[in-house]
Design a protein around this motif. Structure first.
Motif, PDB file in Angstrom:
ATOM      1  N   PRO A   6       0.826  -1.196   0.000  1.00 40.89           N
ATOM      2  CA  PRO A   6       0.000   0.000   0.000  1.00 40.89           C
ATOM      3  C   PRO A   6       0.865   1.251   0.000  1.00 40.89           C
ATOM      4  N   ALA A   7       0.379   2.290  -0.691  1.00 37.87           N
ATOM      5  CA  ALA A   7       1.106   3.562  -0.734  1.00 37.87           C
ATOM      6  C   ALA A   7       1.014   4.256   0.616  1.00 37.87           C
ATOM      7  N   ALA A   8       2.097   4.922   0.984  1.00 35.42           N
ATOM      8  CA  ALA A   8       2.089   5.669   2.240  1.00 35.42           C
ATOM      9  C   ALA A   8       1.244   6.918   2.062  1.00 35.42           C
ATOM     10  N   GLY A   9       0.479   7.254   3.070  1.00 30.69           N
ATOM     11  CA  GLY A   9      -0.316   8.472   3.007  1.00 30.69           C
ATOM     12  C   GLY A   9      -1.600   8.273   2.222  1.00 30.69           C
ATOM     13  N   PRO A  10      -2.328   9.376   2.042  1.00 25.90           N
ATOM     14  CA  PRO A  10      -3.615   9.297   1.349  1.00 25.90           C
ATOM     15  C   PRO A  10      -3.437   9.059  -0.149  1.00 25.90           C
ATOM     16  N   GLY A  11      -4.497   8.557  -0.802  1.00 29.03           N
ATOM     17  CA  GLY A  11      -4.477   8.400  -2.246  1.00 29.03           C
ATOM     18  C   GLY A  11      -4.497   9.765  -2.927  1.00 29.03           C
ATOM     19  N   ALA A 108       6.291  13.274  -9.254  1.00 29.64           N
ATOM     20  CA  ALA A 108       7.655  13.085  -9.749  1.00 29.64           C
ATOM     21  C   ALA A 108       8.522  12.255  -8.813  1.00 29.64           C
ATOM     22  N   ARG A 109       8.371  12.449  -7.507  1.00 29.73           N
ATOM     23  CA  ARG A 109       9.300  11.829  -6.555  1.00 29.73           C
ATOM     24  C   ARG A 109       8.630  10.917  -5.544  1.00 29.73           C
ATOM     25  N   GLY A 110       7.322  10.827  -5.583  1.00 25.59           N
ATOM     26  CA  GLY A 110       6.608  10.066  -4.563  1.00 25.59           C
ATOM     27  C   GLY A 110       6.393  10.930  -3.336  1.00 25.59           C
ATOM     28  N   GLN A 111       5.640  10.415  -2.404  1.00 26.61           N
ATOM     29  CA  GLN A 111       5.310  11.187  -1.209  1.00 26.61           C
ATOM     30  C   GLN A 111       6.379  10.975  -0.150  1.00 26.61           C
ATOM     31  N   ASP A 112       7.167  12.015   0.118  1.00 25.19           N
ATOM     32  CA  ASP A 112       8.204  11.905   1.141  1.00 25.19           C
ATOM     33  C   ASP A 112       7.587  12.039   2.540  1.00 25.19           C
ATOM     34  N   ASP A 113       8.391  11.777   3.551  1.00 24.99           N
ATOM     35  CA  ASP A 113       7.893  11.808   4.933  1.00 24.99           C
ATOM     36  C   ASP A 113       7.407  13.195   5.340  1.00 24.99           C
ATOM     37  N   ILE A 114       8.073  14.238   4.850  1.00 23.33           N
ATOM     38  CA  ILE A 114       7.680  15.606   5.219  1.00 23.33           C
ATOM     39  C   ILE A 114       6.313  15.932   4.638  1.00 23.33           C
ATOM     40  N   THR A 115       6.088  15.558   3.370  1.00 23.96           N
ATOM     41  CA  THR A 115       4.782  15.802   2.744  1.00 23.96           C
ATOM     42  C   THR A 115       3.711  14.947   3.400  1.00 23.96           C
ATOM     43  N   ALA A 116       4.026  13.699   3.704  1.00 23.76           N
ATOM     44  CA  ALA A 116       3.055  12.832   4.381  1.00 23.76           C
ATOM     45  C   ALA A 116       2.683  13.410   5.743  1.00 23.76           C
ATOM     46  N   ASN A 117       3.657  13.934   6.467  1.00 25.40           N
ATOM     47  CA  ASN A 117       3.401  14.551   7.760  1.00 25.40           C
ATOM     48  C   ASN A 117       2.540  15.809   7.599  1.00 25.40           C
ATOM     49  N   PHE A 118       2.869  16.634   6.606  1.00 27.29           N
ATOM     50  CA  PHE A 118       2.082  17.840   6.327  1.00 27.29           C
ATOM     51  C   PHE A 118       0.629  17.465   6.030  1.00 27.29           C
ATOM     52  N   LEU A 119       0.423  16.469   5.167  1.00 30.51           N
ATOM     53  CA  LEU A 119      -0.940  16.052   4.814  1.00 30.51           C
ATOM     54  C   LEU A 119      -1.692  15.518   6.026  1.00 30.51           C
ATOM     55  N   GLU A 120      -1.011  14.759   6.873  1.00 24.48           N
ATOM     56  CA  GLU A 120      -1.663  14.216   8.070  1.00 24.48           C
ATOM     57  C   GLU A 120      -2.047  15.326   9.035  1.00 24.48           C
ATOM     58  N   GLN A 121      -1.181  16.314   9.213  1.00 24.98           N
ATOM     59  CA  GLN A 121      -1.508  17.454  10.080  1.00 24.98           C
ATOM     60  C   GLN A 121      -2.702  18.229   9.536  1.00 24.98           C
ATOM     61  N   GLU A 122      -2.719  18.453   8.232  1.00 28.14           N
ATOM     62  CA  GLU A 122      -3.830  19.189   7.634  1.00 28.14           C
ATOM     63  C   GLU A 122      -5.120  18.380   7.688  1.00 28.14           C
ATOM     64  N   ARG A 123      -5.017  17.058   7.491  1.00 32.42           N
ATOM     65  CA  ARG A 123      -6.210  16.215   7.585  1.00 32.42           C
ATOM     66  C   ARG A 123      -6.799  16.279   9.001  1.00 32.42           C
ATOM     67  N   ALA A 124      -5.946  16.228  10.012  1.00 35.95           N
ATOM     68  CA  ALA A 124      -6.409  16.314  11.399  1.00 35.95           C
ATOM     69  C   ALA A 124      -7.035  17.677  11.676  1.00 35.95           C
ATOM     70  N   HIS A 125      -6.416  18.748  11.163  1.00 39.68           N
ATOM     71  CA  HIS A 125      -6.965  20.083  11.358  1.00 39.68           C
ATOM     72  C   HIS A 125      -8.342  20.208  10.688  1.00 39.68           C
ATOM     73  N   LEU A 126      -8.460  19.708   9.456  1.00 43.18           N
ATOM     74  CA  LEU A 126      -9.738  19.785   8.739  1.00 43.18           C
ATOM     75  C   LEU A 126     -10.817  18.956   9.431  1.00 43.18           C
ATOM     76  N   ALA A 127     -10.445  17.816   9.974  1.00 36.71           N
ATOM     77  CA  ALA A 127     -11.410  16.991  10.700  1.00 36.71           C
ATOM     78  C   ALA A 127     -11.923  17.733  11.930  1.00 36.71           C
ATOM     79  N   ALA A 128     -11.025  18.433  12.631  1.00 40.31           N
ATOM     80  CA  ALA A 128     -11.434  19.207  13.805  1.00 40.31           C
ATOM     81  C   ALA A 128     -12.340  20.366  13.402  1.00 40.31           C
TER      82      ALA A 128
END
Length: 147
Positions: A6-11, A108-128
């Protein structure tokens, strides 16, 4: 052949949804950190426009257009042919471009850890934010049986 891991992070679709609703300053800051690694970027489109908002009449079960919404759109590509796309509501071409830069970086490069972390933080903020909005809506609910 399908990739079994499975791909890391959201689709991709979920990632675009998160980016479109992300906090503008954080989105732009994250895109800035990715720019140098991307090299030369070709801007295909960077514009504002109107898009129709489709809705469904659930009684008659027919689609109709509720109206138009102003959007900002950015479409970019790198030298290797990877593309990035961003569309946000309102007149904010920088925000749309930042979204496209992040999308291009992931393409181009796949989802790096920094981008995955950014997306997870934003997803949590949007859920709140969504949860708080639903609490506010629930507080205005009227029980029709009491009338």
């Amino acid at each position: 052949m399908f990739n079994e891991t499975p791909a890391a992070g959201p689709g991709h679709g979920e990632m675009l949804d998160i980016l479109a609703r992300a906090r503008p300053n954080r989105l732009k800051q994250h895109a800035e950190t990715l720019l140098t690694a991307l090299g030369e970027i070709n801007v295909i489109a960077n514009r504002t426009g109107l898009v129709m908002v489709p809705m469904r009449d659930t009684v008659k079960n027919v689609d109709f257009h509720l109206g138009e919404v102003l959007v900002s759109e950015a479409h970019i590509a790198d030298a290797a042919g990877h593309v990035g796309y961003g569309m946000v509501t309102g007149r904010d071409l920088e925000r749309a471009m930042a979204m496209a830069v992040i999308d291009l970086s992931v393409a181009a490069r796949g989802q790096d850890d920094i981008t995955a972390n950014f997306l997870e933080q934003e997803r949590a903020h949007l859920a709140a934010v969504d949860e708080e909005r639903m609490r506010q809506v629930e507080a205005t609910r009227v029980e029709m049986e009491t009338f």
